[in-house]
Design a protein around this motif. Sequence first.
Motif, mmCIF file in Angstrom:
data_model
loop_
_atom_site.group_PDB
_atom_site.id
_atom_site.type_symbol
_atom_site.label_atom_id
_atom_site.label_comp_id
_atom_site.label_asym_id
_atom_site.label_seq_id
_atom_site.Cartn_x
_atom_site.Cartn_y
_atom_site.Cartn_z
ATOM 1 N N SER A 1 0.870 -1.118 -0.034
ATOM 2 C CA SER A 1 -0.021 0.059 -0.139
ATOM 3 C C SER A 1 1.124 1.200 -0.023
ATOM 4 O O SER A 1 2.220 1.199 0.107
ATOM 5 N N LEU B 1 7.494 9.650 -0.399
ATOM 6 C CA LEU B 1 6.386 8.668 -0.394
ATOM 7 C C LEU B 1 6.836 7.485 0.408
ATOM 8 O O LEU B 1 8.099 7.180 0.267
ATOM 9 N N ASP C 1 1.037 6.243 -5.006
ATOM 10 C CA ASP C 1 0.260 7.416 -5.370
ATOM 11 C C ASP C 1 1.078 8.253 -6.408
ATOM 12 O O ASP C 1 1.993 7.747 -6.994
ATOM 13 N N THR D 1 1.757 -1.795 -5.830
ATOM 14 C CA THR D 1 1.255 -0.615 -5.847
ATOM 15 C C THR D 1 1.778 0.412 -6.750
ATOM 16 O O THR D 1 3.137 0.516 -6.986
#
Length: 124
Positions: free
Chosen positions: A7, A18, A10, A118
């Motif tokens: 997870s 990040l 983005d 992800t």
Amino acid sequence: QVHVAESGGDLVQEGGSLRLSCTVSELPFDDYSMGWFRQAPGKEREVVSCISYDSGSTIYADSVKGRFTISRDNGKNTLYLQMSSLNSEDTAIYYCAAPNKLDVRCGVDDFVYWGQGTQVAVSS
């Protein structure tokens, strides 16, 4: 059955930061090395970083040295990847993976349990 779940992906701007997380279940997490890998469009999956079972040893790809930091919390069965100074070449799907034996190299072929990945996208 071992379950791996990433997870934190983005869309970020160049120069941004990040943190990715990865949880692992049905595996004695604190016995095994863990790794982060990535795959950009049209490219093969590549190593980003690996960490030993006790965090005593870490390995980084040359392209991320000094910008990314791998870490783990064995009490939480969680692996992390802190990424900073991101650039467009970091755009990829990032995967967390675990091996099925204790003594492994930091290579794609040595890891057998993979998450779904992800997405990290860096915009200029």
